[in-house]
Design a protein around this motif. Structure first.
Motif, mmCIF file in Angstrom:
data_model
loop_
_atom_site.group_PDB
_atom_site.id
_atom_site.type_symbol
_atom_site.label_atom_id
_atom_site.label_comp_id
_atom_site.label_asym_id
_atom_site.label_seq_id
_atom_site.Cartn_x
_atom_site.Cartn_y
_atom_site.Cartn_z
ATOM 1 N N ASP A 27 0.820 -1.206 0.000
ATOM 2 C CA ASP A 27 0.000 0.000 0.000
ATOM 3 C C ASP A 27 0.855 1.257 0.000
ATOM 4 N N ARG A 28 1.999 1.179 0.666
ATOM 5 C CA ARG A 28 2.805 2.391 0.783
ATOM 6 C C ARG A 28 3.400 2.809 -0.546
ATOM 7 N N VAL A 29 3.629 1.857 -1.421
ATOM 8 C CA VAL A 29 4.254 2.230 -2.680
ATOM 9 C C VAL A 29 3.217 2.514 -3.755
ATOM 10 N N ARG A 30 1.962 2.391 -3.392
ATOM 11 C CA ARG A 30 0.955 2.696 -4.402
ATOM 12 C C ARG A 30 0.702 4.194 -4.407
ATOM 13 N N PRO A 31 0.815 4.834 -5.550
ATOM 14 C CA PRO A 31 0.654 6.291 -5.573
ATOM 15 C C PRO A 31 -0.796 6.719 -5.443
ATOM 16 N N SER A 32 -0.931 7.917 -5.002
ATOM 17 C CA SER A 32 -2.271 8.493 -4.921
ATOM 18 C C SER A 32 -2.719 8.910 -6.305
ATOM 19 N N GLY A 70 7.825 10.382 6.055
ATOM 20 C CA GLY A 70 7.552 11.757 5.664
ATOM 21 C C GLY A 70 8.130 12.057 4.287
ATOM 22 N N ALA A 71 9.336 11.571 4.043
ATOM 23 C CA ALA A 71 9.953 11.785 2.735
ATOM 24 C C ALA A 71 9.133 11.118 1.642
ATOM 25 N N ARG A 72 8.661 9.916 1.967
ATOM 26 C CA ARG A 72 7.874 9.193 0.967
ATOM 27 C C ARG A 72 6.554 9.922 0.690
ATOM 28 N N ALA A 73 5.941 10.441 1.736
ATOM 29 C CA ALA A 73 4.684 11.178 1.543
ATOM 30 C C ALA A 73 4.920 12.425 0.702
ATOM 31 N N PHE A 74 6.052 13.079 0.927
ATOM 32 C CA PHE A 74 6.344 14.258 0.102
ATOM 33 C C PHE A 74 6.588 13.855 -1.343
ATOM 34 N N PHE A 75 7.206 12.717 -1.563
ATOM 35 C CA PHE A 75 7.442 12.249 -2.932
ATOM 36 C C PHE A 75 6.100 12.073 -3.659
ATOM 37 N N ALA A 133 13.231 2.209 -0.261
ATOM 38 C CA ALA A 133 13.225 2.832 1.061
ATOM 39 C C ALA A 133 14.017 4.129 1.017
ATOM 40 N N ALA A 134 13.505 5.131 1.735
ATOM 41 C CA ALA A 134 14.193 6.419 1.744
ATOM 42 C C ALA A 134 15.494 6.317 2.536
ATOM 43 N N THR A 135 16.551 6.873 1.964
ATOM 44 C CA THR A 135 17.814 7.002 2.674
ATOM 45 C C THR A 135 17.866 8.402 3.254
ATOM 46 N N MET A 148 15.548 8.698 -2.675
ATOM 47 C CA MET A 148 14.833 7.453 -2.965
ATOM 48 C C MET A 148 15.039 7.086 -4.427
ATOM 49 N N SER A 149 15.166 5.806 -4.669
ATOM 50 C CA SER A 149 15.103 5.331 -6.045
ATOM 51 C C SER A 149 13.671 4.876 -6.320
#
Lengths: 200, 341
Positions: A27-32, A70-75, A133-135, A148-149
């Protein structure tokens, strides 16, 4: 003489951080698929400072944390704003959430030229299909940020001229990429400092 | 290739409006396009308004990339010294080092037309070095953080971002990351000479300055057109060896600049060598007496072939100057004569 080495080192330092193994779910990698609702301009108290994020596109609270999540949400937010900028041929929102990002600057120029030329894009939105995963870089480093890649697709698109005639027709394309974010400690906000795509 | 620089990402390819730093531009094919056949305005590809653009199609009948498909991905890039004066000299090779953490992408970045740099300017002291833009991409390593399989070993030396879940060890991931610029020795790669390397050979060839003739010879008359022409060879062929490849340079004069020595009209320009009377087409009329120092300057261009392959334009020109000659312009005095005498 040594500037190339310096830039290599700088590139390494910019990318430096602590590897984080997070428990991403599918679910986390599925974009909005949608943007957050636009900010109301007629209600609420007068803000004392500019809200974070691009004008008209409120930054989700989840993206205001210096964490991998947080970084992922901003992405996700960045991709949504990028798509909105692209489809509206409006460079302003994208410009507001990037800094020092060469490719982003070129995209804003491209969007502006499309707008100036009266061209309209149909489709062509980006959809993230996988995100690593965010570094995170150390907050104490003085250059807090994350990278992130990812892999994404650009849906098929058409470009129309002012009369609605087809100018170009682009099939669905995919690319691997890397994004780097700079963390603004005081604002609890991010800016995109690098967005790199390698078309497959 | 980074998103900001990849031809596949619609950067306009050889669009002269792009900044050098933005356009990796400058693929070797781009040089050919800039110097060779320019497409008619109606043949321009439609603008790319997308974020990712399909790769541009080469023009019909275009020869393959003369530079060996730059940008080129190489397995190893190693600092081996200093280029002069542009920075570090790197040796590129396709030998995978152990351990193997990164792959590299290199591309010549001299934009001759835009004037950002000249071949040899930054790598003049570096044998076979070509000034390149350098990008890097990490390879997935054993023990890389993986959301599916948590790491069991420390990460590798440089903490690049982590690979996508399930990325096989040794596989490159992510986009190209900028790693700077420098002189890159490509002698260990199986790539034909780049246009920049050929240009470096072109400029050191013994291309002659041309002598020229005038009519009337060395003696001009005020208000009488002086005729300029040269009978010197205006084409040539040179064969050079570049990293074991046989490169044949075919040179020709693109422009003749005739300096008259006359401040009233100091220079005449022609595409051809001029001809003597009565077919002259390069002339100048001096309006005052005096000694005028005239000289012929020639702008040479070249095409080249590698091992007998297709012909490509050399990205750049060479200017030579021939010996000067003094033209003594005198004023004729009218003399009445008897027509029946």
């Amino acid at each position: 003489m040594g500037h190339a080495v310096g830039r290599l080192l700088a590139a390494a330092l910019v990318l430096a951080g602590v590897s984080v193994a997070s428990g991403c779910s599918e679910d986390r990698v599925r974009p909005s698929d949608t943007l957050p609702p636009q900010r109301s301009t007629s209600a609420g108290p007068t803000p004392t400072e500019d809200p974070p994020g691009a004008t008209g596109y409120p930054l989700p609270e989840a993206a205001r944390a210096y964490t991998p999540e947080g970084a992922r949400a901003f992405f996700d937010y960045f991709i949504a704003v990028l798509n909105a900028s692209h489809l509206a041929s409006d460079p302003v929102p994208l410009r507001e959430i990037t800094q020092g990002c060469e490719f982003c600057d070129e995209l804003t120029q491209r969007f502006q030229e499309a707008a100036d030329g009266g061209r309209r894009v149909v489709g062509g939105d980006l959809v993230l299909t996988a995100v690593g995963a965010a570094t995170m870089r150390s907050l104490e480093s003085g250059a807090a940020g994350a990278s992130m890649s990812f892999r994404l697709i650009q849906r098929a698109s058409q470009v129309l001229d002012t009369a609605g005639s087809l100018i170009s027709d682009t099939p669905e394309l995919s690319a691997d990429g890397t994004i780097e974010l700079a963390w603004l400690v005081d604002q609890r906000d991010w800016l995109v400092s690098l967005f790199s795509l390698d078309a497959q | 290739m980074t998103g900001s620089r990849s031809p596949e990402l619609c950067l306009g390819g050889c669009d002269a409006g792009l900044r050098m730093s933005s356009c990796i531009v400058v693929t070797a094919l781009c040089f050919v396009a800039m110097l060779g056949d320019h497409p008619a305005a109606g043949d321009e590809p439609p603008p790319c308004d997308d974020i990712i653009c399909p790769p541009p199609l080469p023009p019909p009948g275009a020869p393959p990339d003369p530079g060996g498909a730059f940008p080129k991905v190489v397995q190893h890039l190693e600092s081996i010294g200093s280029g002069t004066p542009g920075g570090t000299l790197y040796l590129a090779s396709d030998v995978s080092p152990t351990p193997h953490h990164w792959i590299w992408q290199i591309e010549p970045m001299c934009d001759l037309q835009g004037g950002d740099c000249m071949p040899g300017e930054y790598c003049a002291g570096a044998d076979q070095g070509v000034y390149m833009d350098i990008n890097v991409k990490p390879l997935a390593q054993p023990g890389d953080p993986d959301p599916v399989a948590p790491p069991t070993a420390p990460g590798r030396g440089l903490p690049f971002d982590t690979p996508l879940p399930g990325t096989p060890v040794g596989t490159a991931y992510g986009g190209w990351l900028p790693a700077g610029e420098g002189c890159v020795d490509v002698s260990q790669l199986d790539v034909p000479p780049t246009p920049e390397e050929v240009y470096e050979q072109f400029v050191v060839q013994p291309i002659p300055g041309l002598a020229f003739s005038v009519q009337p010879p060395d003696l001009g008359l005020v208000n009488l057109p002086e005729i300029y022409y040269t009978t010197e060879p205006t084409t040539g062929t040179d064969t050079v060896d570049i990293r074991g490849y046989t490169v044949v340079l075919s040179t020709a004069i693109a422009q003749f600049r005739w300096y008259t020595g006359d401040p009233q009209k100091p220079m005449l320009v022609s595409d051809g060598p001029g001809l003597p009377y009565p077919n002259q087409y390069v002339t100048h009329t001096y309006l005052s007496r005096g000694d005028y120092l005239a000289v012929l300057e020639t702008i040479w261009q070249a095409t080249y072939t590698v091992d007998g392959g297709p012909s490509y334009a050399v990205p750049g020109t060479v200017t030579t100057t021939g010996p000067a000659r003094t033209i003594n312009v005198v004023e004729a005095q009218p003399v009445l004569t008897d027509p029946y005498d």
